[in-house]
Design an enzyme around this catalytic site. Sequence first.
Site, PDB file in Angstrom:
ATOM      1  N   LYS A  91      22.065 -43.820  77.777  1.00 42.37           N
ATOM      2  CA  LYS A  91      22.287 -42.374  77.751  1.00 42.37           C
ATOM      3  C   LYS A  91      23.373 -42.115  76.708  1.00 42.37           C
ATOM      4  CE  LYS A  91      21.472 -38.229  79.491  1.00 42.37           C
ATOM      5  NZ  LYS A  91      20.174 -37.539  79.666  1.00 42.37           N
TER       6      LYS A  91
ATOM      7  N   TYR B 159      29.621 -51.250  87.690  1.00 41.72           N
ATOM      8  CA  TYR B 159      29.719 -52.319  88.689  1.00 41.72           C
ATOM      9  C   TYR B 159      30.996 -53.140  88.594  1.00 41.72           C
ATOM     10  CZ  TYR B 159      25.115 -51.434  90.510  1.00 41.72           C
ATOM     11  OH  TYR B 159      24.047 -50.848  91.132  1.00 41.72           O
TER      12      TYR B 159
ATOM     13  N   ASP C 288      19.549 -51.338  87.630  1.00 45.04           N
ATOM     14  CA  ASP C 288      19.435 -51.381  89.088  1.00 45.04           C
ATOM     15  C   ASP C 288      18.428 -50.336  89.553  1.00 45.04           C
ATOM     16  OD1 ASP C 288      19.904 -51.886  91.773  1.00 45.04           O
ATOM     17  OD2 ASP C 288      21.679 -50.612  91.858  1.00 45.04           O
TER      18      ASP C 288
ATOM     19  N   ASP D 216      14.190 -50.824  90.888  1.00 48.67           N
ATOM     20  CA  ASP D 216      13.624 -50.384  92.177  1.00 48.67           C
ATOM     21  C   ASP D 216      12.410 -49.483  91.941  1.00 48.67           C
ATOM     22  OD1 ASP D 216      15.854 -51.629  93.464  1.00 48.67           O
ATOM     23  OD2 ASP D 216      15.736 -50.165  95.077  1.00 48.67           O
TER      24      ASP D 216
ATOM     25  N   ASP E 215      16.848 -41.000  81.600  1.00 45.74           N
ATOM     26  CA  ASP E 215      16.062 -40.031  82.388  1.00 45.74           C
ATOM     27  C   ASP E 215      14.613 -39.989  81.908  1.00 45.74           C
ATOM     28  OD1 ASP E 215      17.262 -39.071  80.086  1.00 45.74           O
ATOM     29  OD2 ASP E 215      17.584 -37.050  80.849  1.00 45.74           O
TER      30      ASP E 215
HETATM   31 MG    MG Z   1      19.183 -52.451  93.699  1.00 43.18          MG
END
Ligand code: MG
Length: 339
Positions: A172, A124, A229, A233, A205
């Site tokens: 990861k 980001y 992020d 969700d 994962d």
């Molecule tokens: Mg989002």
Amino acid sequence: MLQVCVIEADGIGHEVVPAAVRVLRVVAPDVEIQTAEAGWDTFKRLGTPLPDETLQMAKACGAVIFGAAASPSYPVDGYYVPIVRLRRELATYASLRPTRYLPVPTAREGVNLIVVRENTEDLYVQHEHTEDDGQTGISEKRITAVASERVARRAYELARRNGREKVTIVHKASVLVQSDGLFRRVALEIADHYPEIKTEEMLVDTAAYWLVKDPLRFDVILAPNMYGDILSDMAAAWGGGLGLAPSLNIGDGVAIAEPVHGCAPDIAGLGIANPTAMILSIAMLLRHHWLRPEVAFAIETAVRDVLYSGAYTRDIASVNAVSTEEFTNRVCDRVRELV
Ligand code: MG
Ligand code: NAI
């Protein structure tokens, strides 16, 4: 005098933000509300998605309510994602994204987890360029010890204060040894200071797999920006959907309340958006930033009661759905009874 900078931004931001601000006015009439603009429409008019005046006002208030901004999925000269810049400029270094069972048919009973997402770096930072005549796209993934440490500390402090039992550190590091490896190492060092809290680590994962298979196994999830992020969700689905998922970006003495969802162009302007995520984000602002847990609790109880009564917006139930306004009226009525 408490002040808050209110930014509706785009799409359903123009619907859920005013709705949630109505609730705020009921429980905290003393908070002074300033308005400012940001987003795609602002960019089209002013050539910037986050005008200086907006940034200055946000900093001056120290508290922000942000709806959601539309961002194109292709490069546009001069455009950047305003909320990402705002989080960084205000140094809200952690994003708290809880998923707790709410009485709606779309939610999973018993789920009660919180994603603590690093909020200032990782992919980001948006350091991107192309090479090879546009045939190769390159993104810099940046992880620092400083940012990893402060977000890890925030996650463990939150766990300690709220009597939570376990922190799952997601990464990861098996592939990204230098970047995620650093995040992992620093987070594990912080974990050593909280021996009463169980720590586990999980590859991202695998975390995605378990979040689908058995969300009840999670308590606090600590993750770098990008994974946080995505996982938040996913978690939101167990909470009943994006329309119900709140978040708070928090730094030292500064906070931005924003729903997990985006500006939902598919339903914008129809008056059917679910304001719950935005309302509960304001409850988080009241609890964590303004230190008013009683009124935060009153808002959460009111939302729960209204949902329990079967008043659902269209994202929850397609028959007999109530409008954004009607849902908000009911929350305001109930919250008045509680405070
Ligand atoms: Mg989002
Ligand atoms: P989205 O979260 O806006 O919508 C996904 C789906 O969930 C849509 O079907 C939408 O109708 C539904 N939904 C979301 N919030 C809802 C609510 N409160 N009530 C009822 N239904 C709701 O994600 P999408 O469609 O991928 O992105 C749309 C735009 O939003 C994009 O331009 C994206 O860049 C932007 N976005 C902005 C964010 C921000 O400013 N913080 C965060 C995420 C996306």
